[in-house]
Design an enzyme around this catalytic site. Sequence first.
Site, PDB file in Angstrom:
ATOM      1  N   HIS A 143      -2.982  18.689 -11.991  1.00 17.96           N
ATOM      2  CA  HIS A 143      -4.033  18.112 -11.148  1.00 17.96           C
ATOM      3  C   HIS A 143      -4.841  17.066 -11.916  1.00 17.96           C
ATOM      4  CE1 HIS A 143      -2.766  21.063  -8.330  1.00 17.96           C
ATOM      5  NE2 HIS A 143      -3.258  22.071  -9.011  1.00 17.96           N
ATOM      6  N   LYS A 183       7.482 -21.556   9.682  1.00 23.72           N
ATOM      7  CA  LYS A 183       6.624 -21.831  10.842  1.00 23.72           C
ATOM      8  C   LYS A 183       7.456 -22.086  12.090  1.00 23.72           C
ATOM      9  CE  LYS A 183       2.905 -24.832  12.469  1.00 23.72           C
ATOM     10  NZ  LYS A 183       1.881 -25.841  12.088  1.00 23.72           N
TER      11      LYS A 183
END
Length: 511
Positions: free
Chosen positions: A277, A138
């Site tokens: 596929h 922070k």
Amino acid sequence: MAKIDRVLISVTDKTGIADFARRLREFGAQLISTGGTARLLRDSGIAVTDVAEVTGFPEMLDGRVKTMHPNVTGAILAMRDRPAHMQALAAHGIKPIDMVVVNLYAFEEVAARADAGLAELIENIDIGGPTMIRSAAKNYQDVAVVVSPEDYAGIVAELAASGGGLSKETRWRLARKAFRTTADYDRAISARLDAGNADDTGPLPAALDLRAARIMDLRYGENPHQSAALYGTPGAGVAGAAQLQGKELSYNNLVDLDAAWQLVNDFDSPAAAIIKHTNPCGCAAQDTLAASYRKALECDPVSAFGGVVGFNRAVDEETARECAKTFLEAVAAPDYTPEALAALSAKKNLRVMKVAAGADRLVVKSISGGFLAQTPDNVPFDRASTQVKTARIPSDAEWAALEFAWTVAKHVKSNAIVFARAGQTVGVGAGQMSRVDSVRIAAMKAALPLAGTVVGSDAYFPFPDGVEEAARHGATAVIQPGGSIRDAEVIGATDRLGLAMVFTGVRHFRH
């Protein structure tokens, strides 16, 4: 660039910490530490101040309280460019801390053990560590936060180049990593504790957590205009597989590799699957891996060109040489012999993937505005729970073929139809809007004779036409879930044609 004068060190992972601390001392930093970390540093001949000297309180409550004190949190959170903050520190005799080197209790290591009880899990939840990390992150403008040994070398290099300070850009990068670390930690705790209370949430979590580390960027997604990356857990499943050779992986390679890997691991005997596929254009389970590959290739050698292959055994030289005869995009297997790797190396662009088993997880798909999640479709075939619905009972050979066809059909996109013999696919029809069309396409694609095959269907036949079409091509038995309002008509047609039909009571849709 402010100099690093005071450093708080408290680490669970002590990899490289003594060397890092020694370098910090060389830059003139005072070191403050706790418990086992302080002992390690002293034993390494490094001067260190116990955190108890800073707080005026000894570590207490079995080490639960060590660093949570204004003399520590205030020293980290005070913003240097705010006079009121600095005046408050001076009024209370608090000296600023410029770097926090902290990593957390190994909660995930404990949580990974199946025998870990709730009390042990709770005891391994870090409190002070996240507080220190978040405080420093922070206040990144003034405090550097270091949560991983992998950052030590870079920090030392920058300190040496700058005369003992770190740039704001570096502190910001470290702060972002710190917030990711604490977020991951909290998620791990929440997920593990929820998993221990399945009765509260059922098999699906109350909140879906999709956070995963980015493993690699991909050239593009399904198409060149789409950006893509791979996320997951290194070392687990296809996402964490080790690439042993070949070109960089594509998005479509990974999707097909996963389809191949899932399919072959549904078999106990040596199995090979060729995927195109996302659908199998050939699959076989034989006595040897090489035989399985050859049988899989026989099903549709045209579609196999440019396909992806999966194996559920370590690839040997014979199998590798068979693979090398055809252009393939990628191969996935749990391992490879040195001779197999040498044979595959002749195909320098072939992606060779070593895949480690991964635990079953939720199946997740994105839709606009949200996600769908479901448990894996891992219901095994159980002959005892099936029902023969026709006058004719399948022969032993037909039963073996039916079980094989049913296993493969689970991995074919719906509507799915699989013509098969025992241990070998013969024709595959996938992804059609009507089931009878899937039958026709499977028959059309078959490169081998269909006479005497069986048919597996992932869902029920809504009309007799699908069974009639299969019989026209030589099928002798059918396996399907059942459940259509026209089941009686379908069974009647099957009896009239002299076929055997088995109902499983389980559907295997794959959209």
